[in-house]
Design a protein around this motif. Structure first.
Motif, short mmCIF file in Angstrom:
data_model
loop_
_atom_site.label_atom_id
_atom_site.label_comp_id
_atom_site.label_asym_id
_atom_site.label_seq_id
_atom_site.Cartn_x
_atom_site.Cartn_y
_atom_site.Cartn_z
N ALA A 139 54.34 31.56 34.48
CA ALA A 139 54.64 32.05 33.14
C ALA A 139 53.40 32.17 32.28
O ALA A 139 53.48 32.71 31.17
CB ALA A 139 55.65 31.12 32.44
N ALA A 140 52.27 31.62 32.75
CA ALA A 140 51.01 31.73 32.00
C ALA A 140 49.85 31.67 32.99
O ALA A 140 50.00 31.21 34.12
CB ALA A 140 50.88 30.61 30.96
N LEU A 141 48.68 32.18 32.56
CA LEU A 141 47.49 32.11 33.42
C LEU A 141 46.27 31.84 32.54
O LEU A 141 46.24 32.15 31.35
CB LEU A 141 47.29 33.39 34.23
N HIS A 142 45.29 31.23 33.21
CA HIS A 142 44.03 30.90 32.55
C HIS A 142 42.90 31.49 33.42
O HIS A 142 42.81 31.19 34.61
CB HIS A 142 43.87 29.38 32.44
N ALA A 143 42.03 32.37 32.86
CA ALA A 143 40.98 33.06 33.61
C ALA A 143 39.61 32.63 33.13
O ALA A 143 39.36 32.54 31.93
CB ALA A 143 41.14 34.57 33.47
N VAL A 144 38.71 32.36 34.10
CA VAL A 144 37.31 32.01 33.81
C VAL A 144 36.41 33.07 34.47
O VAL A 144 36.49 33.25 35.70
CB VAL A 144 36.95 30.62 34.35
N PRO A 145 35.56 33.79 33.73
CA PRO A 145 34.71 34.83 34.34
C PRO A 145 33.61 34.21 35.21
O PRO A 145 33.11 33.13 34.92
CB PRO A 145 34.12 35.56 33.13
N LEU A 146 33.23 34.93 36.27
CA LEU A 146 32.12 34.52 37.14
C LEU A 146 30.87 35.29 36.70
O LEU A 146 30.67 36.46 37.05
CB LEU A 146 32.44 34.84 38.60
N ARG A 147 30.06 34.63 35.87
CA ARG A 147 28.89 35.27 35.29
C ARG A 147 27.61 34.73 35.94
O ARG A 147 27.35 33.55 35.90
CB ARG A 147 28.83 35.03 33.79
N SER A 148 26.85 35.68 36.55
CA SER A 148 25.59 35.34 37.22
C SER A 148 24.42 35.86 36.39
O SER A 148 24.45 36.99 35.90
CB SER A 148 25.55 35.95 38.62
#
Length: 575
Positions: free
Chosen positions: A35-44
């Motif tokens: 019902a929910a999501l949490h996203a973390v970007p992969l930044r190089s």
């Protein structure tokens, strides 16, 4: 797509309770059980944004701090793993490119590494380098079997330095021939990157160029010497002729001396012209069916006097059956005169010279052997080079320019033959062998002559034009002594004016004159009604075939090359 989180840019999440501006939750999310999501970007820092790690929650809520921290750690680890993988892939790709470049290169390359104190070994060699050094399993066929140890020794000698170095080293190949190697090296981390190249061919070319330059200088000195030599007797003979107390016999001998020296200078110049023609492919052969015996007899007669002066014995062994050749008889005679003249020159007084003929079905071989000074083995290969002569310290100074043998071999090759030389060494004499192709005997022909009735010489009106007064005046005086009426002009315009007032029957003209050139003069004369019947003779120092063609095209009837034979000129004038 859930809205961007304002508190943490780049993070995506589903807020609870839903924000009024949030898009509706997609039906497929509920079917998948979250019902929910949490996203973390992969930044190089190396490659920018690579993607994102998402955490799916079964309840419609924000993740706990622990879940957020765990997502951050996973994202950091993922970025490190991806960066490392991409760096390794780039390094492998770079290594593959470098290996392909090195292994396909035609320049030898290797890396030498220290194996012990003062000892280096090869850590890497590209294929051409391994082949050059004979370290690819074919050591028996190695071009430079000595080079590997020498290169590694140089690496050890330069071990203490950090600067790049370059050196050329010399050695011998498997056959003992001298060869050269150019080595360039760059130290790194205690190792040495080495480029090396076989420069033996370049060194031989440089040596050949230096040798050619030396021969050119020697040739110019010989040319000056040989052209000055006839001038002394000519000047002395001229002074003797001019002396009032000289007898008629002395004047006659002086005239003969001048004639001989002029012929000698003419022969030198003809050799130079022939070599030039052969070099540029402009020589013309006038082939005919002739017998070898006729050519050899003429060459022997031409050189017999020089042999008799030195009391040399000459034996001529030729078969009685005619040997037929399809060749230029004058050029063949020139070949054998050169060879017999050399044999007489380099054979001491009282020596022996033989000429022997051996024939097969398709070829004839003429051997000219002597018991003279011989030829050193190292000189045999260079004897037919341009301007090459035997060492003058071994015999008296050889007259000529050192082009007779080179000219003879080229003339023989132009006619399908060749010349080779052999000698047992200094003092052992020498043997020159001329090979020529035979042809079939021609059909029987009638040889005869046409009787020509002799007539009293006619007196001609002649105009002589030459910018050199000595030449013009001398020719005029000789023609006047022969009974002709002669006028002289020293430039082309004066010659044209004199032609119009004098009306000569014959015009003898130089080509390179001021005012009007000889060609312009000839065209101007031919353009007049009186010029149609005039006999025009070009007498010039330009004697190439194209020069003759240009003179005839301009309107001349005949072309003579200076110094012209006066008998030929008399014949043309009296014809």
């Amino acid at each position: 797509m859930p809205p961007r989180c304002a508190a943490m840019p780049g993070w995506w999440c589903r807020r609870w309770p839903p924000h009024p501006s949030s898009p509706p939750w997609p039906p497929w999310a509920s079917r998948l059980g979250f019902a929910a999501l949490h996203a973390v970007p992969l930044r190089s820092t190396l490659h920018g944004t690579l993607g994102a790690i998402t955490v799916h929650l079964p309840e419609a809520r924000e993740p706990t701090p622990r879940q957020q921290r765990l997502a951050d750690l996973c994202a950091s680890k993922a970025v490190l793993v991806i960066d490392r993988a991409r760096i390794q892939e780039a390094a492998l790709r770079s290594q593959r490119r470098l290996r392909v470049a090195l292994e396909s290169s035609q320049v030898s390359f290797g890396i030498a590494v220290p194996a012990a104190a003062g000892v280096f070994i090869w850590d890497y060699l590209n294929p051409v380098g391994a082949t050059t050094l004979g370290l690819d399993g074919s050591a028996a066929n190695a071009r430079l079997p000595w080079a590997s140890a020498r290169i590694l020794q140089l690496c050890a000698e330069h071990q203490a330095g950090e600067a790049a170095w370059s050196v050329e080293v010399q050695g011998a190949d498997a056959s003992g021939a001298s060869c050269w190697l150019q080595i360039s090296a760059t130290p790194f981390d205690g190792n040495v990157a080495v480029w090396f190249l076989d420069i033996s061919a370049r060194k031989r070319q440089e040596h050949q160029l230096r040798d050619n330059d030396r021969q050119k200088d020697e040739f110019l000195a010989v040319l000056a010497h040989e052209l000055r030599n006839p001038l002394a007797p000519i000047r002395q003979a001229a002074a003797l002729i001019a002396a009032p107390q000289a007898s008629a016999e002395q004047r006659q001998r002086s005239c003969q001396t001048i004639e001989r020296q002029v012929e000698r200078m003419g022969a030198l110049l003809n050799d130079l012209v022939d070599i030039s023609r052969i070099t540029f492919g402009r020589i013309t052969l006038h082939n005919a069916v002739v017998t070898l015996q006729t050519v050899l007899q003429a060459a022997a007669e031409a050189t017999l006097a020089s042999m008799e002066e030195k009391r040399q014995t000459f034996a001529l062994h030729v078969p009685e059956a005619p040997l037929w050749l399809q060749a230029d008889p004058l050029r063949l005679e020139q070949i054998f005169i050169n060879l017999l003249g050399n044999a007489a020159r380099y054979t001491p007084a009282g020596g022996r010279i033989t000429l022997t003929v051996q024939a097969s079905e398709t070829e004839v071989r003429v051997d000219i052997a002597d018991n003279g000074i011989g030829i050193a083995p190292e000189r045999l290969a260079d004897l037919f080079q341009m301007f090459g002569q035997l060492d003058p310290r071994l015999t008296e100074r050889s007259p000529g320019l050192g082009i007779g043998l080179a000219l003879s071999r080229e003339l023989a090759r132009l006619q399908g033959g060749d010349i080779i030389v052999t000698s047992a060494g200094l003092g052992q004499g020498s043997r020159f062998t001329v090979s020529l192709p035979l042809t079939v005997a021609p059909p029987a022909s009638v040889v005869g002559g046409v009787a020509v009735a002799s007539a009293a010489p006619a007196t001609r009106r002649i105009l002589v034009a030459d910018e050199n007064p000595d030449i013009a005046d001398t020719i005029a005086e000789l023609l006047e002594l022969d009974g002709h009426e002669v006028r002289v002009a020293y430039d082309g315009q004066q010659a044209l004016t004199l032609f119009q007032s004098y009306g000569p029957e014959i015009v003898i003209s130089d080509i390179g004159m001021p005012g009007l050139t000889g060609h312009q003069l000839a065209r101007a004369i031919r353009a007049t009604p009186a010029g149609q019947a005039v006999r025009m003779i070009a007498m010039t120092g330009w004697g190439q075939p194209q020069d003759q063609a240009e003179a005839l095209a301009a309107g001349f009837d005949h072309h003579l090359t200076k110094p012209a034979d006066m008998q030929t000129l008399y014949a043309l004038v009296g014809a």
